[in-house]
Design a protein around this motif. Structure first.
Motif, mmCIF file in Angstrom:
data_model
loop_
_atom_site.group_PDB
_atom_site.id
_atom_site.type_symbol
_atom_site.label_atom_id
_atom_site.label_comp_id
_atom_site.label_asym_id
_atom_site.label_seq_id
_atom_site.Cartn_x
_atom_site.Cartn_y
_atom_site.Cartn_z
ATOM 1 N N HIS A 161 72.975 45.220 54.759
ATOM 2 C CA HIS A 161 72.244 45.322 55.721
ATOM 3 C C HIS A 161 71.621 44.252 56.499
ATOM 4 N N MET A 162 71.059 43.318 55.423
ATOM 5 C CA MET A 162 70.327 42.354 55.983
ATOM 6 C C MET A 162 71.317 41.198 56.661
ATOM 7 N N GLY A 194 59.450 47.941 65.623
ATOM 8 C CA GLY A 194 59.970 46.615 65.502
ATOM 9 C C GLY A 194 59.451 45.918 64.396
ATOM 10 N N MET A 195 59.855 44.623 64.285
ATOM 11 C CA MET A 195 59.556 43.571 63.360
ATOM 12 C C MET A 195 59.451 42.407 64.030
ATOM 13 N N VAL A 196 58.212 41.689 63.444
ATOM 14 C CA VAL A 196 57.898 40.272 63.728
ATOM 15 C C VAL A 196 57.862 39.458 62.769
ATOM 16 N N PRO A 248 64.458 47.513 65.371
ATOM 17 C CA PRO A 248 64.434 46.977 63.866
ATOM 18 C C PRO A 248 65.393 47.791 62.877
ATOM 19 N N ALA A 249 65.961 46.725 62.306
ATOM 20 C CA ALA A 249 66.822 47.292 61.010
ATOM 21 C C ALA A 249 66.159 47.708 59.924
ATOM 22 N N SER A 250 66.273 48.796 59.326
ATOM 23 C CA SER A 250 65.521 49.262 58.172
ATOM 24 C C SER A 250 66.442 49.978 57.248
ATOM 25 N N VAL A 251 66.040 50.181 56.083
ATOM 26 C CA VAL A 251 66.278 51.052 54.791
ATOM 27 C C VAL A 251 65.604 51.766 54.306
ATOM 28 N N ALA A 252 66.390 53.070 53.735
ATOM 29 C CA ALA A 252 65.657 53.983 52.853
ATOM 30 C C ALA A 252 65.347 53.551 51.535
#
Length: 146
Positions: A27-28, A110-112, A12-16
């Motif tokens: 990032h998106m 993860g992301m769904v 999963p891509a994520s951000v702080a």
């Protein structure tokens, strides 16, 4: 029943939460996703979507260096990696979400997305159709030739 872990996107891509709006948007774009979980100390504390960046940030005149926490949705609904696919679909539908972070013991794994579910369910239907087609074409072992 099939678990959501079979349909989710990983890693999963994520951000702080302190990342800038501009960093989140980049990032998106780089990850080719429409939502990012906002993670602090390995726990999901928020969710920021492309819509949040447009409506809550750009349309409101926020500077691109403002932190993500100013536009994110706090304490988002998450699903456990062991959640059944229909239950995850129901969760998305009931809250009107197109993205859900997937966790395991509280950690993001993860992301769904609606698109992930659509692709997964479509592939399941194709596989089922192949099985049915093969069964139809199989020679009946109890049938004798006349």
């Amino acid at each position: 029943m099939t678990q959501i872990s079979n349909a989710m996107s990983t890693p999963p891509a994520s951000v702080a939460p302190d990342a800038s709006l501009e960093e989140a948007a980049r990032h998106m774009a780089d990850a080719r996703v429409g939502a990012l979980p906002v993670v602090e100390d390995d726990h999901v504390v928020g969710l920021v979507t492309d819509r949040d960046l447009v409506i809550r940030a750009m349309a409101s005149g926020l500077a691109p260096d403002r932190p993500v926490r100013t536009v994110m949705s706090s304490d988002p609904v998450t699903v456990d990696a062991g959640t059944a696919v229909p239950a995850a679909q129901h969760a998305m539908r009931s809250i009107g979400a197109r993205h859900l972070p997937v966790t395991d013991d509280g950690r993001l794994v993860g992301m769904v997305s609606f698109d992930d579910l659509f692709c997964y369910l479509t592939s399941q239907q194709v596989e089922l159709a192949d099985v049915v087609d093969a069964a139809r074409q199989a020679r009946d072992p109890f049938r004798t030739e006349a």
